[in-house]
Motif scaffolding. Sequence first.
Motif, PDB file in Angstrom:
ATOM      1  N   GLY A  20      -1.966   2.312  -9.878  1.00  0.00           N
ATOM      2  CA  GLY A  20      -1.922   1.692  -8.940  1.00  0.00           C
ATOM      3  C   GLY A  20      -3.047   2.320  -8.133  1.00  0.00           C
ATOM      4  N   LYS A  21      -2.994   2.066  -6.760  1.00  0.00           N
ATOM      5  CA  LYS A  21      -4.220   2.538  -5.787  1.00  0.00           C
ATOM      6  C   LYS A  21      -3.334   3.325  -4.664  1.00  0.00           C
ATOM      7  CE  LYS A  21      -7.488   0.018  -4.640  1.00  0.00           C
ATOM      8  NZ  LYS A  21      -8.342  -0.834  -4.345  1.00  0.00           N
ATOM      9  N   ILE A  22      -3.745   4.502  -4.301  1.00  0.00           N
ATOM     10  CA  ILE A  22      -3.404   5.450  -3.253  1.00  0.00           C
ATOM     11  C   ILE A  22      -3.614   4.605  -2.182  1.00  0.00           C
ATOM     12  CG2 ILE A  22      -3.356   7.697  -2.375  1.00  0.00           C
ATOM     13  CD1 ILE A  22      -4.610   8.611  -5.100  1.00  0.00           C
ATOM     14  N   THR A  23      -2.426   4.559  -1.195  1.00  0.00           N
ATOM     15  CA  THR A  23      -2.341   4.003  -0.166  1.00  0.00           C
ATOM     16  C   THR A  23      -2.135   4.951   1.128  1.00  0.00           C
ATOM     17  OG1 THR A  23      -0.088   3.433  -0.223  1.00  0.00           O
ATOM     18  CG2 THR A  23      -1.738   1.843  -0.766  1.00  0.00           C
ATOM     19  N   ALA A  24      -1.658   6.226   0.640  1.00  0.00           N
ATOM     20  CA  ALA A  24      -1.303   7.310   1.910  1.00  0.00           C
ATOM     21  C   ALA A  24      -1.165   8.600   1.127  1.00  0.00           C
ATOM     22  CB  ALA A  24      -0.046   6.981   2.515  1.00  0.00           C
ATOM     23  N   ILE A  25      -1.909   9.756   1.644  1.00  0.00           N
ATOM     24  CA  ILE A  25      -1.654  10.944   1.224  1.00  0.00           C
ATOM     25  C   ILE A  25      -1.225  11.822   2.737  1.00  0.00           C
ATOM     26  CG2 ILE A  25      -2.843  13.158   0.655  1.00  0.00           C
ATOM     27  CD1 ILE A  25      -4.808  11.153  -1.191  1.00  0.00           C
ATOM     28  N   ASP A  26       0.088  12.363   2.490  1.00  0.00           N
ATOM     29  CA  ASP A  26       0.554  13.184   3.662  1.00  0.00           C
ATOM     30  C   ASP A  26       0.501  14.545   3.246  1.00  0.00           C
ATOM     31  OD1 ASP A  26       1.520  13.882   6.082  1.00  0.00           O
ATOM     32  OD2 ASP A  26       3.699  13.138   5.524  1.00  0.00           O
ATOM     33  N   ASN A  31       3.273  21.033   0.087  1.00  0.00           N
ATOM     34  CA  ASN A  31       3.474  20.241  -0.740  1.00  0.00           C
ATOM     35  C   ASN A  31       2.710  18.798  -0.039  1.00  0.00           C
ATOM     36  OD1 ASN A  31       5.169  20.990  -2.674  1.00  0.00           O
ATOM     37  ND2 ASN A  31       6.738  20.989  -1.290  1.00  0.00           N
ATOM     38  N   VAL A  32       2.343  17.910  -0.800  1.00  0.00           N
ATOM     39  CA  VAL A  32       1.616  16.700  -0.413  1.00  0.00           C
ATOM     40  C   VAL A  32       2.425  15.282  -1.049  1.00  0.00           C
ATOM     41  CG1 VAL A  32      -0.489  15.292  -0.623  1.00  0.00           C
ATOM     42  CG2 VAL A  32      -0.640  17.596  -0.531  1.00  0.00           C
ATOM     43  N   THR A  33       2.864  14.464  -0.011  1.00  0.00           N
ATOM     44  CA  THR A  33       3.334  13.014  -0.357  1.00  0.00           C
ATOM     45  C   THR A  33       2.414  12.084  -0.674  1.00  0.00           C
ATOM     46  OG1 THR A  33       5.118  13.680   1.074  1.00  0.00           O
ATOM     47  CG2 THR A  33       5.124  11.585   0.332  1.00  0.00           C
ATOM     48  N   VAL A  34       2.434  11.483  -2.005  1.00  0.00           N
ATOM     49  CA  VAL A  34       1.314  10.572  -2.257  1.00  0.00           C
ATOM     50  C   VAL A  34       2.078   9.281  -2.389  1.00  0.00           C
ATOM     51  CG1 VAL A  34      -0.329  10.023  -3.942  1.00  0.00           C
ATOM     52  CG2 VAL A  34      -0.168  12.453  -3.412  1.00  0.00           C
ATOM     53  N   THR A  35       1.533   8.267  -1.772  1.00  0.00           N
ATOM     54  CA  THR A  35       2.067   6.883  -2.056  1.00  0.00           C
ATOM     55  C   THR A  35       1.078   5.940  -3.157  1.00  0.00           C
ATOM     56  OG1 THR A  35       3.236   7.148   0.032  1.00  0.00           O
ATOM     57  CG2 THR A  35       3.020   4.935  -0.867  1.00  0.00           C
ATOM     58  N   ILE A  36       1.346   5.258  -3.952  1.00  0.00           N
ATOM     59  CA  ILE A  36       0.676   4.663  -4.762  1.00  0.00           C
ATOM     60  C   ILE A  36       1.447   3.393  -4.716  1.00  0.00           C
ATOM     61  CG2 ILE A  36      -0.012   4.341  -7.272  1.00  0.00           C
ATOM     62  CD1 ILE A  36       0.427   7.273  -7.569  1.00  0.00           C
ATOM     63  N   ASP A  37       0.385   2.149  -4.433  1.00  0.00           N
ATOM     64  CA  ASP A  37       0.784   0.739  -4.468  1.00  0.00           C
ATOM     65  C   ASP A  37       0.508   0.433  -6.001  1.00  0.00           C
ATOM     66  OD1 ASP A  37       1.009  -2.114  -4.456  1.00  0.00           O
ATOM     67  OD2 ASP A  37      -0.237  -2.044  -2.485  1.00  0.00           O
ATOM     68  N   ILE A  38       1.701  -0.174  -6.547  1.00  0.00           N
ATOM     69  CA  ILE A  38       1.472  -0.573  -7.983  1.00  0.00           C
ATOM     70  C   ILE A  38       1.623  -2.139  -8.082  1.00  0.00           C
ATOM     71  CG2 ILE A  38       2.642   1.543  -8.926  1.00  0.00           C
ATOM     72  CD1 ILE A  38       5.232   0.111  -9.205  1.00  0.00           C
ATOM     73  N   GLY A  39       1.308  -2.727  -7.099  1.00  0.00           N
ATOM     74  CA  GLY A  39       1.344  -4.206  -7.058  1.00  0.00           C
ATOM     75  C   GLY A  39       2.695  -4.763  -6.980  1.00  0.00           C
TER      76      GLY A  39
END
Length: 78
Positions: A20-26, A31-39
């Motif tokens: 997917g595409k990374i939509t957010a990195i907090d 630690n880091v929270t990574v959000t991936i849009d998988i469609g």
Amino acid sequence: MINAKGGMKTRTSARNQLKGKITAIDIGSVNVTVTIDIGGGNCITAMITKQSCEGLGLKVGGEAYAVIKASSVMVGID
């Protein structure tokens, strides 16, 4: 780094690899929270170390895999 089957080149024992595409990195202090849009309107959020995020060179808009390895999956209802 994609193989002929559309998966990662790196071999792992995890069978669930969702590209997917990374939509957010907090970014937190450790630690880091990574959000991936998988469609399909679906996103997966993972917490990784700050060091891992930097080492992988993760950036919003970049492509990444959510690699899932679990010995159990819980299901709940309301």
